[in-house]
Design a protein around this motif. Structure first.
Motif, PDB file in Angstrom:
ATOM      1  N   PRO A 112       0.767  -1.453   0.194  1.00  0.00           N
ATOM      2  CA  PRO A 112       0.107   0.076  -0.048  1.00  0.00           C
ATOM      3  C   PRO A 112       1.010   1.211   0.187  1.00  0.00           C
ATOM      4  N   TYR A 113       1.998   1.378   0.444  1.00  0.00           N
ATOM      5  CA  TYR A 113       3.093   2.334   0.558  1.00  0.00           C
ATOM      6  C   TYR A 113       3.904   2.584  -0.766  1.00  0.00           C
ATOM      7  N   ILE A 114       4.127   1.280  -1.620  1.00  0.00           N
ATOM      8  CA  ILE A 114       4.831   1.380  -2.605  1.00  0.00           C
ATOM      9  C   ILE A 114       4.168   1.600  -3.745  1.00  0.00           C
ATOM     10  N   TYR A 115       2.878   1.040  -4.062  1.00  0.00           N
ATOM     11  CA  TYR A 115       2.106   1.298  -5.160  1.00  0.00           C
ATOM     12  C   TYR A 115       0.610   2.047  -4.771  1.00  0.00           C
ATOM     13  N   ARG A 116       0.370   2.830  -5.983  1.00  0.00           N
ATOM     14  CA  ARG A 116      -0.987   3.611  -5.661  1.00  0.00           C
ATOM     15  C   ARG A 116      -2.220   3.067  -5.487  1.00  0.00           C
ATOM     16  N   ALA A 117      -2.400   1.887  -6.259  1.00  0.00           N
ATOM     17  CA  ALA A 117      -3.445   0.822  -6.008  1.00  0.00           C
ATOM     18  C   ALA A 117      -2.825  -0.442  -5.802  1.00  0.00           C
ATOM     19  N   ALA A 118      -3.138  -0.889  -4.636  1.00  0.00           N
ATOM     20  CA  ALA A 118      -2.809  -2.403  -4.336  1.00  0.00           C
ATOM     21  C   ALA A 118      -3.877  -3.226  -3.914  1.00  0.00           C
ATOM     22  N   ALA A 119      -4.136  -3.875  -5.005  1.00  0.00           N
ATOM     23  CA  ALA A 119      -5.138  -4.886  -4.967  1.00  0.00           C
ATOM     24  C   ALA A 119      -4.525  -6.138  -4.139  1.00  0.00           C
ATOM     25  N   PRO A 120      -5.454  -6.998  -3.761  1.00  0.00           N
ATOM     26  CA  PRO A 120      -5.008  -8.340  -3.128  1.00  0.00           C
ATOM     27  C   PRO A 120      -4.171  -8.922  -3.791  1.00  0.00           C
ATOM     28  N   LEU A 121      -3.027  -9.601  -3.187  1.00  0.00           N
ATOM     29  CA  LEU A 121      -2.203 -10.666  -4.085  1.00  0.00           C
ATOM     30  C   LEU A 121      -2.969 -11.648  -4.803  1.00  0.00           C
ATOM     31  N   SER A 122      -2.538 -12.022  -5.988  1.00  0.00           N
ATOM     32  CA  SER A 122      -3.061 -13.149  -6.813  1.00  0.00           C
ATOM     33  C   SER A 122      -2.410 -14.316  -6.185  1.00  0.00           C
ATOM     34  N   PRO A 123      -3.086 -15.519  -6.513  1.00  0.00           N
ATOM     35  CA  PRO A 123      -2.547 -16.870  -6.204  1.00  0.00           C
ATOM     36  C   PRO A 123      -1.033 -16.817  -6.766  1.00  0.00           C
ATOM     37  N   SER A 124      -0.676 -16.532  -7.875  1.00  0.00           N
ATOM     38  CA  SER A 124       0.437 -16.465  -8.780  1.00  0.00           C
ATOM     39  C   SER A 124       1.654 -15.849  -7.867  1.00  0.00           C
ATOM     40  N   GLN A 125       1.065 -14.606  -7.292  1.00  0.00           N
ATOM     41  CA  GLN A 125       1.968 -13.499  -6.400  1.00  0.00           C
ATOM     42  C   GLN A 125       2.437 -14.419  -5.064  1.00  0.00           C
ATOM     43  N   TYR A 126       1.315 -14.945  -4.647  1.00  0.00           N
ATOM     44  CA  TYR A 126       1.568 -15.830  -3.303  1.00  0.00           C
ATOM     45  C   TYR A 126       2.390 -17.272  -3.545  1.00  0.00           C
ATOM     46  N   ILE A 127       2.430 -17.689  -4.569  1.00  0.00           N
ATOM     47  CA  ILE A 127       3.298 -18.834  -5.151  1.00  0.00           C
ATOM     48  C   ILE A 127       4.513 -18.255  -5.269  1.00  0.00           C
ATOM     49  N   ALA A 128       4.663 -17.285  -5.863  1.00  0.00           N
ATOM     50  CA  ALA A 128       6.042 -16.772  -6.372  1.00  0.00           C
ATOM     51  C   ALA A 128       6.862 -16.295  -4.967  1.00  0.00           C
ATOM     52  N   MET A 129       6.023 -15.771  -4.162  1.00  0.00           N
ATOM     53  CA  MET A 129       6.680 -15.240  -2.837  1.00  0.00           C
ATOM     54  C   MET A 129       7.125 -16.430  -1.847  1.00  0.00           C
ATOM     55  N   ALA A 130       6.461 -17.780  -2.043  1.00  0.00           N
ATOM     56  CA  ALA A 130       6.446 -18.693  -1.386  1.00  0.00           C
ATOM     57  C   ALA A 130       7.915 -19.606  -1.869  1.00  0.00           C
ATOM     58  N   MET A 131       7.660 -19.370  -3.209  1.00  0.00           N
ATOM     59  CA  MET A 131       9.125 -20.284  -3.736  1.00  0.00           C
ATOM     60  C   MET A 131      10.356 -19.315  -3.555  1.00  0.00           C
ATOM     61  N   ILE A 132      10.255 -17.925  -3.591  1.00  0.00           N
ATOM     62  CA  ILE A 132      11.559 -17.263  -3.450  1.00  0.00           C
ATOM     63  C   ILE A 132      11.892 -17.511  -1.928  1.00  0.00           C
ATOM     64  N   VAL A 133      11.007 -17.197  -1.185  1.00  0.00           N
ATOM     65  CA  VAL A 133      11.697 -17.311   0.215  1.00  0.00           C
ATOM     66  C   VAL A 133      11.877 -18.656   0.806  1.00  0.00           C
ATOM     67  N   ALA A 134      11.367 -19.657   0.046  1.00  0.00           N
ATOM     68  CA  ALA A 134      11.502 -21.171   0.550  1.00  0.00           C
ATOM     69  C   ALA A 134      13.256 -21.410  -0.079  1.00  0.00           C
ATOM     70  N   HIS A 135      13.239 -20.650  -1.202  1.00  0.00           N
ATOM     71  CA  HIS A 135      14.831 -21.141  -2.004  1.00  0.00           C
ATOM     72  C   HIS A 135      15.898 -20.287  -0.984  1.00  0.00           C
ATOM     73  N   PHE A 136      15.649 -19.236  -0.150  1.00  0.00           N
ATOM     74  CA  PHE A 136      16.691 -18.802   0.561  1.00  0.00           C
ATOM     75  C   PHE A 136      16.709 -19.319   1.927  1.00  0.00           C
ATOM     76  N   LEU A 137      15.729 -19.645   2.189  1.00  0.00           N
ATOM     77  CA  LEU A 137      15.517 -20.408   3.693  1.00  0.00           C
ATOM     78  C   LEU A 137      16.331 -21.811   3.536  1.00  0.00           C
ATOM     79  N   LYS A 138      16.230 -22.368   2.355  1.00  0.00           N
ATOM     80  CA  LYS A 138      16.922 -23.655   2.121  1.00  0.00           C
ATOM     81  C   LYS A 138      18.547 -23.317   2.323  1.00  0.00           C
ATOM     82  N   ARG A 139      18.785 -22.196   1.350  1.00  0.00           N
ATOM     83  CA  ARG A 139      20.303 -21.837   1.392  1.00  0.00           C
ATOM     84  C   ARG A 139      20.762 -21.385   2.958  1.00  0.00           C
ATOM     85  N   GLU A 140      20.002 -20.807   3.552  1.00  0.00           N
ATOM     86  CA  GLU A 140      20.516 -20.522   5.026  1.00  0.00           C
ATOM     87  C   GLU A 140      20.739 -21.917   5.673  1.00  0.00           C
ATOM     88  N   TYR A 141      19.947 -22.969   5.557  1.00  0.00           N
ATOM     89  CA  TYR A 141      20.036 -24.244   6.056  1.00  0.00           C
ATOM     90  C   TYR A 141      21.180 -24.764   5.852  1.00  0.00           C
TER      91      TYR A 141
END
Length: 305
Positions: A112-141
Motif C-alpha cells: 500500500p505504501y509502494i504502489y498507488r493501487a494495491a489490490a490483494p495478492l493473486s495466487p501466482s504472487q503468493y506462489i512466487a513469494m513462497a518459492m523465492i522465500v523457501a529457496h533462500f531459507l534452504k540456502r540458510e539451512y
C-alpha cells in the motif's frame, strides 16, 4: 626444526610487529604459522595471508608447512595483511537474509505504501513469494548445516559485494516487479493455471536435486577439514557443477510462475557468475586430479555449456 625467514609481501606496506623469522617442525601447519605470526602484534590470524616466493597464496590452512616445496626451497615466507575478515557462514547468512525479508515485507506489508493501487495478492504472487522465500531459507539451512568451507574467512568487504547482488537482484528487483498490482502475476487467473503447475514441478525438482548435490559435495570433506575429492553420482557425470544446473532449473520454475523480466535479469546475472565459478572448478579438478578426474566438456548445462 627449521627456521624460515619472514618478509612482507608488499614491502611498502609493512605489517606492524611482524616477526623476521619463525621456527617450524614437521608437524607445523599453515594455520599454526598464522597464529605464530599474529601473536606479537595481537593480529587476527585470519587477516594474515601466507605466500611462497612466487607470491602464491597457501590456502590450505591444515597443510604441513615443511611439505610446501615452494616455501622450503627458499626457506622464506611472504605475509600480507588481507584486511578485516568475516566467517563464510556469517557472510552467507547475511546475504541470504536480505531476499527473505524483502520478499516477505513488500507483498505482505509494504504494497500500500509502494504502489498507488494495491489490490490483494493473486495466487501466482503468493506462489512466487513462497518459492523465492523457501529457496533462500534452504540456502540458510545449507549454510549452517550442510556446507563445509575450506577457508575459514573471507574479506569483510565481500559482504557488501555479495549483499549488493542478492539484496538488489533477488530482493528489491524481484519484489518490486513481481508483487506490483500491474504485473503479469497480478493479472493472472484467480485459479492456478497449467504454467503455474509446471513451474512448481520444475522448482521442486530443481531444489531437491540441488540439495542432493550439496550433500554429496559436503561428504567430500570432513567437518573442519580442507581435503579435496572428486564428486561423483547424481548429475556429476554430466557436468562439472550440477548444483548450478539444478538451481537454474528451480529458477526456471519461478520464471514460469512470475513470467517477469525481473526474474530473467536475476537468472542471467546468476548464470554468468556461476559459469565463471564452474569453469574455475573444472580447471582446478583437472589440475588436482590429472590421472583420475574424468574431464567435463560442459560445466553447468549438459550439451550447452
Amino acid at each position: 626444526m627449521t627456521t624460515l625467514k619472514v618478509s612482507s609481501r608488499i614491502p611498502k606496506k609493512p605489517i606492524k610487529k611482524l616477526p623476521t623469522s619463525i621456527k617450524i617442525t614437521d608437524k607445523t601447519t599453515v594455520q599454526d604459522v598464522k597464529e605464530q605470526l599474529a601473536k606479537p602484534g595481537h593480529w587476527d590470524p585470519e587477516r594474515l595471508g601466507i605466500y611462497d616466493s612466487s607470491k602464491k597464496l597457501l590456502k590450505d590452512r591444515k597443510a604441513i608447512m615443511s611439505q610446501q616445496e615452494s616455501v622450503m626451497a627458499d626457506e622464506e615466507l611472504l605475509v600480507k595483511d588481507l584486511g578485516p575478515q568475516l566467517s563464510w557462514t556469517t557472510v552467507f547468512v547475511i546475504e541470504y537474509l536480505g531476499p527473505i525479508l524483502i520478499n516477505l515485507a513488500v507483498p505482505l506489508f509494504l504494497r500500500p505504501y509502494i504502489y498507488r493501487a494495491a489490490a490483494p495478492l493473486s495466487p501466482s504472487q503468493y506462489i512466487a513469494m513462497a518459492m523465492i522465500v523457501a529457496h533462500f531459507l534452504k540456502r540458510e539451512y545449507e549454510t549452517l548445516y550442510v556446507h563445509r568451507f575450506s577457508l575459514a574467512t573471507m574479506p569483510m568487504f565481500n559482504i557488501f559485494k555479495n549483499c549488493g547482488h542478492y539484496w538488489f537482484l533477488s530482493g528489491f528487483n524481484l519484489a518490486y516487479w513481481i508483487y506490483a498490482p500491474s504485473s503479469y502475476t497480478s493479472d493472472s487467473s484467480p485459479t492456478i493455471d497449467k504454467l503455474n503447475i509446471v513451474g512448481i514441478a520444475l522448482y521442486l525438482f530443481g531444489e531437491i536435486s540441488n540439495f542432493h548435490t550439496h550433500v554429496t559435495l559436503s561428504k567430500l570433506r570432513s567437518k573442519g577439514g580442507t581435503e579435496k575429492g572428486i564428486p561423483k553420482g547424481y548429475g556429476f557425470d554430466l557436468v562439472t557443477c550440477p548444483n548450478y544446473f539444478f538451481e537454474l532449473i528451480a529458477w526456471t520454475g519461478v520464471l514460469f510462475v512470475t513470467r517477469s523480466w525481473a526474474t530473467v535479469l536475476f537468472m542471467g546475472a546468476a548464470w554468468g557468475q556461476m559459469h565463471l565459478w564452474a569453469v574455475k572448478k573444472e580447471k582446478a579438478l583437472r589440475k588436482e586430479f590429472p590421472d583420475t578426474y574424468k574431464k567435463k566438456k560442459h560445466v553447468i548445462v549438459p550439451f550447452v555449456g
